[in-house]
Design a protein around this motif. Structure first.
Motif, PDB file in Angstrom:
ATOM      1  N   VAL A   1       0.848  -1.193   0.000  1.00 25.22           N
ATOM      2  CA  VAL A   1       0.000   0.000   0.000  1.00 25.22           C
ATOM      3  C   VAL A   1       0.884   1.244   0.000  1.00 25.22           C
ATOM      4  CG1 VAL A   1      -1.861   1.218   1.190  1.00 25.22           C
ATOM      5  CG2 VAL A   1      -1.736  -1.276   1.346  1.00 25.22           C
ATOM      6  N   MET A   2       0.473   2.240  -0.773  1.00 27.68           N
ATOM      7  CA  MET A   2       1.185   3.520  -0.803  1.00 27.68           C
ATOM      8  C   MET A   2       0.198   4.634  -0.467  1.00 27.68           C
ATOM      9  SD  MET A   2       2.615   2.067  -4.138  1.00 27.68           S
ATOM     10  CE  MET A   2       3.661   0.623  -4.071  1.00 27.68           C
ATOM     11  N   THR A   3       0.512   5.408   0.561  1.00 24.18           N
ATOM     12  CA  THR A   3      -0.451   6.421   0.991  1.00 24.18           C
ATOM     13  C   THR A   3       0.173   7.806   1.065  1.00 24.18           C
ATOM     14  OG1 THR A   3       0.073   6.022   3.312  1.00 24.18           O
ATOM     15  CG2 THR A   3      -1.760   4.771   2.396  1.00 24.18           C
ATOM     16  N   GLY A   4      -0.702   8.796   1.093  1.00 27.28           N
ATOM     17  CA  GLY A   4      -0.279  10.189   1.230  1.00 27.28           C
ATOM     18  C   GLY A   4      -1.287  10.969   2.047  1.00 27.28           C
ATOM     19  N   ALA A   5      -1.106  12.270   2.047  1.00 29.90           N
ATOM     20  CA  ALA A   5      -1.853  13.160   2.930  1.00 29.90           C
ATOM     21  C   ALA A   5      -3.372  13.014   2.802  1.00 29.90           C
ATOM     22  CB  ALA A   5      -1.438  14.602   2.658  1.00 29.90           C
ATOM     23  N   GLY A   6      -3.854  12.576   1.626  1.00 27.69           N
ATOM     24  CA  GLY A   6      -5.299  12.462   1.400  1.00 27.69           C
ATOM     25  C   GLY A   6      -5.994  11.438   2.289  1.00 27.69           C
ATOM     26  N   ILE A   7      -5.243  10.494   2.887  1.00 34.10           N
ATOM     27  CA  ILE A   7      -5.918   9.546   3.792  1.00 34.10           C
ATOM     28  C   ILE A   7      -6.127  10.171   5.176  1.00 34.10           C
ATOM     29  CG2 ILE A   7      -4.973   7.514   2.569  1.00 34.10           C
ATOM     30  CD1 ILE A   7      -3.401   6.880   5.194  1.00 34.10           C
ATOM     31  N   SER A   8      -5.526  11.324   5.407  1.00 33.82           N
ATOM     32  CA  SER A   8      -5.653  11.945   6.732  1.00 33.82           C
ATOM     33  C   SER A   8      -6.470  13.236   6.719  1.00 33.82           C
ATOM     34  CB  SER A   8      -4.267  12.239   7.319  1.00 33.82           C
ATOM     35  OG  SER A   8      -3.543  11.048   7.543  1.00 33.82           O
TER      36      SER A   8
ATOM     37  N   PHE B   1      15.121   2.981   0.740  1.00 29.35           N
ATOM     38  CA  PHE B   1      15.903   2.399  -0.358  1.00 29.35           C
ATOM     39  C   PHE B   1      16.142   0.902  -0.144  1.00 29.35           C
ATOM     40  CE2 PHE B   1      16.767   6.946  -0.235  1.00 29.35           C
ATOM     41  CZ  PHE B   1      16.398   7.283  -1.524  1.00 29.35           C
ATOM     42  N   GLU B   2      16.098   0.479   1.127  1.00 26.32           N
ATOM     43  CA  GLU B   2      16.248  -0.952   1.407  1.00 26.32           C
ATOM     44  C   GLU B   2      14.993  -1.741   1.028  1.00 26.32           C
ATOM     45  OE1 GLU B   2      19.132   0.213   5.128  1.00 26.32           O
ATOM     46  OE2 GLU B   2      17.174  -0.702   5.558  1.00 26.32           O
ATOM     47  N   ASN B   3      13.879  -1.053   0.911  1.00 32.10           N
ATOM     48  CA  ASN B   3      12.605  -1.744   0.667  1.00 32.10           C
ATOM     49  C   ASN B   3      11.907  -1.367  -0.633  1.00 32.10           C
ATOM     50  OD1 ASN B   3      11.788  -3.380   3.264  1.00 32.10           O
ATOM     51  ND2 ASN B   3      12.720  -1.476   3.982  1.00 32.10           N
ATOM     52  N   ASN B   4      12.503  -0.445  -1.403  1.00 36.82           N
ATOM     53  CA  ASN B   4      11.750   0.082  -2.539  1.00 36.82           C
ATOM     54  C   ASN B   4      11.616  -0.891  -3.718  1.00 36.82           C
ATOM     55  OD1 ASN B   4      14.303   0.294  -3.556  1.00 36.82           O
ATOM     56  ND2 ASN B   4      14.164   2.445  -4.153  1.00 36.82           N
ATOM     57  N   SER B   5      12.210  -2.090  -3.580  1.00 38.15           N
ATOM     58  CA  SER B   5      11.957  -3.075  -4.637  1.00 38.15           C
ATOM     59  C   SER B   5      10.824  -4.030  -4.252  1.00 38.15           C
ATOM     60  CB  SER B   5      13.233  -3.862  -4.944  1.00 38.15           C
ATOM     61  OG  SER B   5      13.653  -4.518  -3.779  1.00 38.15           O
ATOM     62  N   LEU B   6      10.294  -3.889  -3.014  1.00 41.88           N
ATOM     63  CA  LEU B   6       9.203  -4.770  -2.568  1.00 41.88           C
ATOM     64  C   LEU B   6       7.963  -4.757  -3.459  1.00 41.88           C
ATOM     65  CD1 LEU B   6       8.932  -4.635   1.329  1.00 41.88           C
ATOM     66  CD2 LEU B   6       9.528  -6.573  -0.129  1.00 41.88           C
ATOM     67  N   PRO B   7       7.585  -3.585  -4.018  1.00 47.76           N
ATOM     68  CA  PRO B   7       6.385  -3.599  -4.862  1.00 47.76           C
ATOM     69  C   PRO B   7       6.452  -4.650  -5.976  1.00 47.76           C
ATOM     70  CG  PRO B   7       6.980  -1.343  -4.368  1.00 47.76           C
ATOM     71  CD  PRO B   7       8.084  -2.204  -3.812  1.00 47.76           C
ATOM     72  N   ALA B   8       7.656  -5.011  -6.402  1.00 43.69           N
ATOM     73  CA  ALA B   8       7.784  -6.034  -7.450  1.00 43.69           C
ATOM     74  C   ALA B   8       7.304  -7.403  -6.966  1.00 43.69           C
ATOM     75  CB  ALA B   8       9.230  -6.120  -7.927  1.00 43.69           C
ATOM     76  N   GLN B   9       7.279  -7.601  -5.636  1.00 40.04           N
ATOM     77  CA  GLN B   9       6.819  -8.889  -5.087  1.00 40.04           C
ATOM     78  C   GLN B   9       5.317  -8.896  -4.806  1.00 40.04           C
ATOM     79  OE1 GLN B   9       8.994  -9.978  -1.537  1.00 40.04           O
ATOM     80  NE2 GLN B   9      10.874  -9.118  -2.374  1.00 40.04           N
ATOM     81  N   ALA B  10       4.694  -7.733  -4.902  1.00 39.12           N
ATOM     82  CA  ALA B  10       3.290  -7.618  -4.509  1.00 39.12           C
ATOM     83  C   ALA B  10       2.371  -8.354  -5.474  1.00 39.12           C
ATOM     84  CB  ALA B  10       2.898  -6.144  -4.458  1.00 39.12           C
ATOM     85  N   ASP B  11       1.240  -8.873  -4.935  1.00 39.86           N
ATOM     86  CA  ASP B  11       0.208  -9.415  -5.813  1.00 39.86           C
ATOM     87  C   ASP B  11      -0.988  -8.474  -5.891  1.00 39.86           C
ATOM     88  OD1 ASP B  11      -0.714  -9.918  -3.262  1.00 39.86           O
ATOM     89  OD2 ASP B  11      -0.259 -12.062  -3.353  1.00 39.86           O
ATOM     90  N   LEU B  12      -0.906  -7.378  -5.146  1.00 46.09           N
ATOM     91  CA  LEU B  12      -1.893  -6.294  -5.251  1.00 46.09           C
ATOM     92  C   LEU B  12      -1.243  -5.026  -4.724  1.00 46.09           C
ATOM     93  CD1 LEU B  12      -4.739  -5.065  -5.656  1.00 46.09           C
ATOM     94  CD2 LEU B  12      -5.344  -5.906  -3.388  1.00 46.09           C
ATOM     95  N   CYS B  13      -1.491  -3.922  -5.421  1.00 41.80           N
ATOM     96  CA  CYS B  13      -0.950  -2.632  -4.997  1.00 41.80           C
ATOM     97  C   CYS B  13      -2.138  -1.687  -4.781  1.00 41.80           C
ATOM     98  CB  CYS B  13      -0.017  -2.120  -6.089  1.00 41.80           C
ATOM     99  SG  CYS B  13       0.444  -0.394  -5.944  1.00 41.80           S
ATOM    100  N   ILE B  14      -2.165  -1.031  -3.636  1.00 38.18           N
ATOM    101  CA  ILE B  14      -3.243  -0.069  -3.372  1.00 38.18           C
ATOM    102  C   ILE B  14      -2.603   1.300  -3.137  1.00 38.18           C
ATOM    103  CG2 ILE B  14      -5.190   0.536  -1.885  1.00 38.18           C
ATOM    104  CD1 ILE B  14      -5.495  -2.377  -1.112  1.00 38.18           C
ATOM    105  N   VAL B  15      -3.019   2.284  -3.909  1.00 37.86           N
ATOM    106  CA  VAL B  15      -2.504   3.650  -3.790  1.00 37.86           C
ATOM    107  C   VAL B  15      -3.657   4.545  -3.322  1.00 37.86           C
ATOM    108  CG1 VAL B  15      -1.446   5.590  -5.035  1.00 37.86           C
ATOM    109  CG2 VAL B  15      -0.874   3.236  -5.689  1.00 37.86           C
ATOM    110  N   MET B  16      -3.449   5.283  -2.232  1.00 44.77           N
ATOM    111  CA  MET B  16      -4.556   6.083  -1.690  1.00 44.77           C
ATOM    112  C   MET B  16      -4.096   7.458  -1.218  1.00 44.77           C
ATOM    113  SD  MET B  16      -6.744   3.397   0.626  1.00 44.77           S
ATOM    114  CE  MET B  16      -5.462   2.868   1.729  1.00 44.77           C
TER     115      MET B  16
END
Ligand code: CNA
Length: 280
Positions: A32-39, A195-210
């Motif tokens: 999941v990737m989130t920004g100010a709009g969820i708050s 930077f240690e985790n920014n390749s994780l999205p490649a392992q995802a089976d669903l991505c949610i951007v909000m």
């Protein structure tokens, strides 16, 4: 760019088809990737919404341009505008939204691989998401230190400075550098864990951007790190980034809380979600 090919993974690009994909157990590693709009519904203004966003309301601070309030070079010369504003954003006075509780629900169900947030309000933690599931890509108010000698600065003094709008300086008098919360300003490096985790999205089976305008890099390129056949869901008041440009993208262009409720409903989780949120 509109997708040219039919969906490869989903039956169709609808919320219902996406919910079916989740219910069938095919989404086990959700990023999941989130920004100010969820708050914003918690009462914290975002940056870029017209009229209500922080940038639209900074005239009183007499900035050369709105982003200057979070620019490290500007801050070093003129920290007052940031400290005048920080009070409005400081954690501790806001309640997580049902969207934050939805993130916790995903974790409880063992489906959350990682949450990348740009937010500095700590509401994901307050909703129950454990710290090791969260990448605070733009830091947080949880720590602070001197911009010169890097010495940590006491949390209580920072809270007092922010509440009373005074500018804190390093307690080491031989240094006397400016003190800044551990949030990432424009012109500063993101934390190593990003930077240690920014390749994780490649392992995802669903991505949610909000709730993000996907305008701040390198965060903004995270959704593109997903495999092309991985379904990506955008819940946001407007279309952003390249979302909608891939065959398995699903767009829910509305308020985060109502979009999340629709998704939960379609998954059969709505009562559980409302109950979880009620106790938060
Ligand atoms: P942004 O650029 O202000 O974009 C917010 C996005 O969310 C826009 O596309 C809005 O249309 C959308 N939006 C706003 N409210 C809602 C809603 N209720 N439902 C659906 N969509 C909505 O903010 P970004 O997060 O993209 O920008 C990155 C900055 C903002 C990061 O560096 C953050 O640190 C920073 N920020 C964080 C907070 C916070 O922690 N709550 C508050 C303000 C700014």
């Amino acid at each position: 760019v509109e997708p040219t090919a039919p969906p490869q993974t989903l039956r169709e690009c609808t919320l219902e088809a996406l919910a079916r994909y989740i219910k069938d157990g095919r989404a086990q590693k959700i990023v999941v990737m989130t920004g100010a709009g969820i708050s914003t519904s918690a009462g914290i203004p975002d940056f870029r919404s017209p009229e209500t966003g922080l940038y639209a309301n900074l005239a009183r601070l007499n900035l050369p341009y709105p982003e200057a309030v979070f620019d490290i070079d500007f801050f070093k010369k003129n920290p007052e505008p940031f400290y005048a504003l920080a009070q409005e954003l400081y954690p501790g006075k806001f309640r997580p939204t049902i969207t934050h509780s939805f993130l916790y629900l995903l974790h409880q169900k063992g489906l959350l691989l990682k949450l990348f947030t740009q937010n500095i309000d700590c509401l994901e933690r307050e909703a129950g998401v454990p710290g090791d599931k969260i990448i605070e890509a733009h830091g947080s108010f949880a720590k602070q230190g001197c911009v010169e000698c890097k010495k940590p600065y006491p949390q209580e003094r920072m809270r007092d400075a922010i509440e009373k709008k005074w500018v804190p300086y390093c307690l080491d008098l031989s240094c006397n550098g400016l003190v800044k919360p551990g949030i990432v300003f424009f012109g500063e490096q993101l934390p190593a864990e990003f930077f240690e985790n920014n390749s994780l999205p490649a392992q995802a089976d669903l991505c949610i951007v909000m709730g993000t305008s996907l305008q701040v890099h390198p965060f903004a390129s995270l959704p593109q790190m997903c495999e092309r056949e991985t379904p990506r869901l955008l819940i946001n008041s407007e279309k952003v980034g390249d979302m909608g440009g891939r065959p398995d993208d699903v767009l829910v262009l509305e308020d985060c809380d109502s979009g999340v409720r629709k998704l939960a409903e379609a998954c059969g989780w709505l009562e559980e979600l409302e109950a979880l949120w009620a106790t938060t």
